[in-house]
Design a protein around this motif. Structure first.
Motif, short mmCIF file in Angstrom:
data_model
loop_
_atom_site.label_atom_id
_atom_site.label_comp_id
_atom_site.label_asym_id
_atom_site.label_seq_id
_atom_site.Cartn_x
_atom_site.Cartn_y
_atom_site.Cartn_z
N GLY A 1 29.93 -46.71 -16.71
CA GLY A 1 29.46 -47.02 -18.05
C GLY A 1 30.59 -47.06 -19.07
O GLY A 1 31.78 -47.01 -18.72
N LYS A 2 30.21 -47.14 -20.34
CA LYS A 2 31.18 -47.20 -21.44
C LYS A 2 30.72 -46.28 -22.56
O LYS A 2 29.51 -46.20 -22.85
CB LYS A 2 31.33 -48.63 -21.96
CG LYS A 2 31.96 -49.60 -20.98
CD LYS A 2 32.12 -50.98 -21.62
CE LYS A 2 32.77 -51.95 -20.64
NZ LYS A 2 31.92 -52.21 -19.47
N VAL A 3 31.67 -45.63 -23.21
CA VAL A 3 31.38 -44.70 -24.30
C VAL A 3 32.21 -45.08 -25.52
O VAL A 3 33.42 -45.26 -25.42
CB VAL A 3 31.70 -43.24 -23.89
CG1 VAL A 3 31.44 -42.29 -25.06
CG2 VAL A 3 30.87 -42.84 -22.67
N LYS A 4 31.56 -45.21 -26.66
CA LYS A 4 32.30 -45.49 -27.89
C LYS A 4 32.63 -44.19 -28.62
O LYS A 4 31.80 -43.29 -28.73
CB LYS A 4 31.49 -46.42 -28.82
CG LYS A 4 30.18 -45.83 -29.32
CD LYS A 4 29.46 -46.81 -30.26
CE LYS A 4 28.13 -46.24 -30.74
NZ LYS A 4 27.39 -47.17 -31.62
N LYS A 5 33.87 -44.10 -29.08
CA LYS A 5 34.31 -43.00 -29.93
C LYS A 5 34.41 -43.57 -31.35
O LYS A 5 35.07 -44.58 -31.55
CB LYS A 5 35.66 -42.47 -29.47
CG LYS A 5 35.58 -41.61 -28.20
CD LYS A 5 36.94 -41.40 -27.56
CE LYS A 5 37.94 -40.76 -28.50
NZ LYS A 5 37.56 -39.38 -28.89
N TYR A 6 33.75 -42.92 -32.30
CA TYR A 6 33.68 -43.51 -33.63
C TYR A 6 33.61 -42.45 -34.73
O TYR A 6 33.34 -41.27 -34.48
CB TYR A 6 32.45 -44.42 -33.72
CG TYR A 6 31.13 -43.68 -33.62
CD1 TYR A 6 30.45 -43.24 -34.77
CD2 TYR A 6 30.54 -43.41 -32.39
CE1 TYR A 6 29.25 -42.55 -34.67
CE2 TYR A 6 29.33 -42.73 -32.28
CZ TYR A 6 28.69 -42.31 -33.43
OH TYR A 6 27.50 -41.62 -33.34
N LYS A 7 33.89 -42.91 -35.93
CA LYS A 7 33.71 -42.10 -37.13
C LYS A 7 32.84 -42.88 -38.10
O LYS A 7 32.82 -44.11 -38.08
CB LYS A 7 35.07 -41.78 -37.79
CG LYS A 7 35.92 -40.80 -36.99
CD LYS A 7 37.23 -40.50 -37.70
CE LYS A 7 37.02 -39.60 -38.91
NZ LYS A 7 36.72 -38.21 -38.54
N LYS A 8 32.12 -42.15 -38.95
CA LYS A 8 31.29 -42.78 -39.97
C LYS A 8 31.90 -42.58 -41.34
O LYS A 8 32.39 -41.50 -41.66
CB LYS A 8 29.87 -42.21 -39.95
CG LYS A 8 29.01 -42.71 -38.80
CD LYS A 8 27.57 -42.27 -38.95
CE LYS A 8 26.69 -42.86 -37.85
NZ LYS A 8 25.27 -42.47 -38.02
N GLY A 9 31.86 -43.65 -42.13
CA GLY A 9 32.38 -43.58 -43.49
C GLY A 9 31.32 -43.08 -44.45
O GLY A 9 30.20 -42.72 -44.06
N PRO A 10 31.65 -43.05 -45.74
CA PRO A 10 30.71 -42.57 -46.77
C PRO A 10 29.39 -43.35 -46.80
O PRO A 10 28.36 -42.82 -47.17
CB PRO A 10 31.49 -42.78 -48.08
CG PRO A 10 32.92 -42.80 -47.67
CD PRO A 10 32.95 -43.42 -46.32
N THR A 11 29.44 -44.63 -46.38
CA THR A 11 28.23 -45.46 -46.38
C THR A 11 27.50 -45.39 -45.05
O THR A 11 26.56 -46.17 -44.82
CB THR A 11 28.59 -46.92 -46.69
OG1 THR A 11 29.48 -47.41 -45.68
CG2 THR A 11 29.27 -47.03 -48.05
#
Length: 235
Positions: free
Chosen positions: A62-72
């Motif tokens: 499979g595949k896993v996304k690593k992410y961050k969320k901004g103020p919006t």
């Protein structure tokens, strides 16, 4: 078609998949082989930003996304991890909370490795520790390259780069000559490219009209990789 001589893909990919090659059979079995394999459904969280880490994760498929969320609350996808890669080790090594989140892009099989097991293998295998250090150093190079390239790249160039990278990740495990299918939502593609979803949809239509890609639902096939590389302006 290979990207050799066309696009410097190594500057955009992490190298943690090769770290485990440094382990002997016994240590590999201790770290990976004896752990339970959990099934994760598409969209399911692996860990969240701000969590205290209790271990790391190994992706069997499979595949896993690593992410961050901004103020919006807009997602910025930092990296997409593939089969054979480790994730979550940054927070364990730094003894800090997770600085990003991880969720699966498609149904995946993942093992959780307790922090104590990871640290024990690091301590008794200098080759593994050195290889991981090299991988971490290479990640800095990848991040620096991303920042530099995306700082002045147009929306079309960003999307072209994102498609090239995801095409390379989608090749893993395929037989020679088997079609490479990019299976990703337009929202996630926008998160990787750092552009609006509306721009992704518009540019995909543009690429399609130019004969660069063909699409069916969320699936994308690269028809002309050379044209796509020229669109990326990074050859």
């Amino acid at each position: 078609m290979s990207l050799n001589g066309l696009f410097p893909i190594e500057k955009w990919m992490f190298s943690t998949r090769y770290v485990l090659d440094m382990l002997n059979e016994q240590d590999c079995a201790f770290l990976i082989g004896r752990q339970d394999i959990e099934k994760y459904k598409k969209g399911e969280m692996v860990f969240k930003e701000g969590m205290v880490p209790s271990g790391i994760y190994y992706i069997h498929s499979g595949k896993v996304k690593k992410y961050k969320k901004g103020p919006t609350e807009k997602e910025h996808i930092i990296y997409v991890a593939n089969k054979g890669e480790l994730i979550g080790y940054h927070a364990v090594l730094s003894e800090e909370r997770h600085q990003d989140s991880a969720a699966v892009l498609e149904d995946s099989l993942i093992s959780f490795i307790p922090k104590e097991d990871f640290i024990e293998v690091l301590q008794r295998s200098p080759q593994f520790a050195i290889s991981l250090l090299k991988a971490l150093s290479h990640e800095f190079t990848v991040f620096a390259n991303n920042i530099s390239a995306f700082a002045d790249a147009s929306a079309a160039e960003r999307l072209a780069i994102a498609l090239i990278i995801f095409r390379e990740k989608s090749k893993l495990g395929l037989c020679y000559g088997e079609p490479i299918v990019i299976n990703i939502s337009r929202s996630d593609l926008a998160g990787i490219a750092g552009i609006a979803k509306e721009n992704v949809i518009r540019l995909l239509k543009e690429f399609k009209s130019e004969g660069i890609i063909k699409t069916q639902g969320r699936k994308i096939w690269i028809q002309d990789i050379e044209k796509l590389v020229r669109r990326s302006n990074r050859n």
